[in-house]
Design an enzyme around this catalytic site. Structure first.
Site, PDB file in Angstrom:
ATOM      1  N   HIS A  54       0.892  -1.186  -0.006  1.00  0.00           N
ATOM      2  CA  HIS A  54       0.031   0.040   0.093  1.00  0.00           C
ATOM      3  C   HIS A  54       0.722   1.185  -0.165  1.00  0.00           C
ATOM      4  CE1 HIS A  54      -3.731  -1.727   1.737  1.00  0.00           C
ATOM      5  NE2 HIS A  54      -3.367  -2.974   0.894  1.00  0.00           N
ATOM      6  N   GLU A  56       1.233   3.965   2.048  1.00  0.00           N
ATOM      7  CA  GLU A  56       1.647   4.313   3.039  1.00  0.00           C
ATOM      8  C   GLU A  56       3.130   3.587   3.466  1.00  0.00           C
ATOM      9  OE1 GLU A  56      -2.649   5.476   3.088  1.00  0.00           O
ATOM     10  OE2 GLU A  56      -1.552   3.871   2.409  1.00  0.00           O
TER      11      GLU A  56
END
Length: 157
Positions: A54, A56
């Protein structure tokens, strides 16, 4: 001087570019310290075949590599979308000073990225979870923690 809004606009632009590149989903993150970008990350789940890639998490990994440490104290994370439970956990472990996000989890759900079931699974008792889960070897499981407590040169985190 860069504002949180400017860093978020960068994250949104990177997310849009990621959609156009077909490398992953419509998500991006920027990590900055002292008004300077330290790292960026985009969602690479489908192109890397990594469900943890992902935006982040990708950005946190790169920022920690650049800074040469495993925490992001003094940094801020700017995410194009409200972090999912996995990313939120990673963010808390990284210990940045601040988190900003643009789109909400409800916006993501409207585009087909609904993490509501994850929040439900976290709160559910083990026997009620969708993935059958068993807690085993309780009497033996403490030995790694005993070894950790006894290690005098451990690096706390």
């Amino acid at each position: 001087m860069n504002t949180p809004e400017e860093f978020l606009r960068l994250a949104i632009r990177l997310a849009e570019e990621n959609v156009a590149s077909a490398r992953g989903g419509p998500f991006a993150a920027v990590i900055a310290r002292d008004d300077q970008v330290i790292a960026t990350g985009v969602n690479l789940v489908t192109s890397t075949h990594d469900p943890t890639a992902h935006a982040e998490v990708v950005a946190i990994r790169e920022a920690c590599r650049v800074l040469g440490r495993f925490q992001l104290k003094g940094c801020a994370i700017y995410s194009s979308c409200e972090p999912c439970p996995m990313c939120l956990g990673a963010i808390y472990w990284a210990r940045p000073a601040r988190l900003y996000f643009a789109a909400s989890r409800h916006d993501a759900a409207a585009a087909g990225f609904d993490d509501a079931f994850l929040y439900q699974e976290i709160a559910a008792p083990l026997e009620a979870r969708r993935i059958p889960t068993a807690h085993l070897l309780e009497n033996e499981a403490g030995s790694p923690f005993d070894a950790w407590r006894a290690k005098l040169d451990r690096i706390a985190y």
